[in-house]
Write a protein that holds these residues in place. Structure first.
Motif, mmCIF file in Angstrom:
data_model
loop_
_atom_site.group_PDB
_atom_site.id
_atom_site.type_symbol
_atom_site.label_atom_id
_atom_site.label_comp_id
_atom_site.label_asym_id
_atom_site.label_seq_id
_atom_site.Cartn_x
_atom_site.Cartn_y
_atom_site.Cartn_z
ATOM 1 N N ARG A 39 -16.023 -14.565 -41.826
ATOM 2 C CA ARG A 39 -14.708 -13.980 -42.108
ATOM 3 C C ARG A 39 -14.647 -12.539 -41.603
ATOM 4 O O ARG A 39 -13.696 -12.138 -40.950
ATOM 5 N N MET A 40 -15.698 -11.766 -41.877
ATOM 6 C CA MET A 40 -15.719 -10.380 -41.406
ATOM 7 C C MET A 40 -15.749 -10.319 -39.878
ATOM 8 O O MET A 40 -15.081 -9.490 -39.268
ATOM 9 N N ARG A 41 -16.523 -11.207 -39.261
ATOM 10 C CA ARG A 41 -16.586 -11.230 -37.798
ATOM 11 C C ARG A 41 -15.218 -11.593 -37.212
ATOM 12 O O ARG A 41 -14.776 -11.008 -36.218
ATOM 13 N N ALA A 42 -14.512 -12.553 -37.824
ATOM 14 C CA ALA A 42 -13.181 -12.942 -37.353
ATOM 15 C C ALA A 42 -12.200 -11.785 -37.491
ATOM 16 O O ALA A 42 -11.376 -11.545 -36.598
ATOM 17 N N GLU A 43 -12.286 -11.053 -38.599
ATOM 18 C CA GLU A 43 -11.411 -9.897 -38.791
ATOM 19 C C GLU A 43 -11.711 -8.821 -37.754
ATOM 20 O O GLU A 43 -10.803 -8.178 -37.230
ATOM 21 N N LEU A 44 -12.985 -8.636 -37.436
ATOM 22 C CA LEU A 44 -13.375 -7.660 -36.426
ATOM 23 C C LEU A 44 -12.828 -8.065 -35.060
ATOM 24 O O LEU A 44 -12.318 -7.235 -34.312
ATOM 25 N N HIS A 45 -12.916 -9.352 -34.742
ATOM 26 C CA HIS A 45 -12.367 -9.847 -33.481
ATOM 27 C C HIS A 45 -10.870 -9.559 -33.399
ATOM 28 O O HIS A 45 -10.372 -9.139 -32.352
ATOM 29 N N LEU A 46 -10.132 -9.802 -34.483
ATOM 30 C CA LEU A 46 -8.693 -9.528 -34.479
ATOM 31 C C LEU A 46 -8.428 -8.050 -34.237
ATOM 32 O O LEU A 46 -7.522 -7.684 -33.488
ATOM 33 N N TRP A 47 -9.220 -7.205 -34.867
ATOM 34 C CA TRP A 47 -9.052 -5.760 -34.697
ATOM 35 C C TRP A 47 -9.318 -5.356 -33.246
ATOM 36 O O TRP A 47 -8.553 -4.617 -32.642
ATOM 37 N N VAL A 48 -10.396 -5.875 -32.685
ATOM 38 C CA VAL A 48 -10.768 -5.540 -31.313
ATOM 39 C C VAL A 48 -9.714 -6.047 -30.329
ATOM 40 O O VAL A 48 -9.358 -5.357 -29.373
ATOM 41 N N ASP A 49 -9.184 -7.244 -30.558
ATOM 42 C CA ASP A 49 -8.179 -7.810 -29.664
ATOM 43 C C ASP A 49 -6.928 -6.951 -29.582
ATOM 44 O O ASP A 49 -6.213 -6.983 -28.587
ATOM 45 N N ARG A 50 -6.652 -6.189 -30.613
ATOM 46 C CA ARG A 50 -5.445 -5.363 -30.636
ATOM 47 C C ARG A 50 -5.630 -4.023 -29.917
ATOM 48 O O ARG A 50 -4.671 -3.300 -29.700
ATOM 49 N N LEU A 51 -6.869 -3.704 -29.579
ATOM 50 C CA LEU A 51 -7.149 -2.431 -28.912
ATOM 51 C C LEU A 51 -7.125 -2.603 -27.396
ATOM 52 O O LEU A 51 -7.532 -3.637 -26.871
ATOM 53 N N GLU A 71 -13.415 4.307 -26.527
ATOM 54 C CA GLU A 71 -13.398 5.569 -27.275
ATOM 55 C C GLU A 71 -13.900 5.366 -28.697
ATOM 56 O O GLU A 71 -14.695 6.155 -29.211
ATOM 57 N N ALA A 72 -13.443 4.288 -29.356
ATOM 58 C CA ALA A 72 -13.865 4.020 -30.739
ATOM 59 C C ALA A 72 -15.378 3.811 -30.809
ATOM 60 O O ALA A 72 -16.039 4.325 -31.702
ATOM 61 N N CYS A 73 -15.924 3.069 -29.861
ATOM 62 C CA CYS A 73 -17.368 2.825 -29.854
ATOM 63 C C CYS A 73 -18.148 4.094 -29.584
ATOM 64 O O CYS A 73 -19.153 4.372 -30.228
ATOM 65 N N ALA A 74 -17.677 4.882 -28.616
ATOM 66 C CA ALA A 74 -18.388 6.107 -28.243
ATOM 67 C C ALA A 74 -18.365 7.137 -29.365
ATOM 68 O O ALA A 74 -19.390 7.745 -29.678
ATOM 69 N N THR A 75 -17.224 7.320 -30.006
ATOM 70 C CA THR A 75 -17.115 8.348 -31.039
ATOM 71 C C THR A 75 -17.834 7.961 -32.319
ATOM 72 O O THR A 75 -18.184 8.824 -33.106
ATOM 73 N N ARG A 76 -18.071 6.687 -32.511
ATOM 74 C CA ARG A 76 -18.738 6.245 -33.735
ATOM 75 C C ARG A 76 -20.180 5.788 -33.482
ATOM 76 O O ARG A 76 -20.827 5.247 -34.361
ATOM 77 N N GLY A 77 -20.642 5.975 -32.262
ATOM 78 C CA GLY A 77 -22.019 5.605 -31.939
ATOM 79 C C GLY A 77 -22.274 4.115 -32.033
ATOM 80 O O GLY A 77 -23.364 3.690 -32.387
ATOM 81 N N LEU A 78 -21.280 3.299 -31.705
ATOM 82 C CA LEU A 78 -21.404 1.853 -31.860
ATOM 83 C C LEU A 78 -21.762 1.116 -30.580
ATOM 84 O O LEU A 78 -21.872 -0.099 -30.594
ATOM 85 N N ASN A 79 -21.919 1.819 -29.495
ATOM 86 C CA ASN A 79 -22.096 1.146 -28.207
ATOM 87 C C ASN A 79 -23.160 0.052 -28.227
ATOM 88 O O ASN A 79 -22.923 -1.044 -27.778
#
Length: 102
Positions: free
Chosen positions: A66-78, A85-93
């Motif tokens: 469920r969390m992974r699906a929600e993350l996918h929806l969030w990413v699809d909207r970007l 930018e979101a990955c770089a500023t939060r160190g998520l690369n």
């Protein structure tokens, strides 16, 4: 890995959210879901509706999925730029791909 269904293609984001809310209610029958789709002019078979609902319930039962699906929806909207930018500023690369790919 999550399967892809035609219902996901024919419904816009608002319709899909509404459809998911309806499907999340345990009292909602398969026939009610199918009627909802048909009432909006969507030509989806009852069998396809059943398969979508089965997968939806399977995903909803697993909190990690469920969390992974929600993350996918969030990413699809970007946009690509917003995501970078979101990955770089939060160190998520390095971690982001692992989360998305499971």
């Amino acid at each position: 890995m999550s399967r892809h269904f035609r219902i996901d293609d024919v419904l816009n984001d608002d319709e899909l959210r509404e459809f998911e809310q309806l499907a999340a209610e345990r009292a909602t029958t398969l026939d009610a879901l199918h009627v909802w789709l048909r009432s909006r002019g969507k030509k989806i078979s009852r069998g396809a509706t059943y398969n979508w609902r089965r997968e939806f319930r399977r995903r909803a039962a697993d909190p990690i999925r469920r969390m992974r699906a929600e993350l996918h929806l969030w990413v699809d909207r970007l946009s690509d730029e917003q995501l970078a930018e979101a990955c770089a500023t939060r160190g998520l690369n390095g971690h982001f791909a692992a989360v998305i790919q499971g």
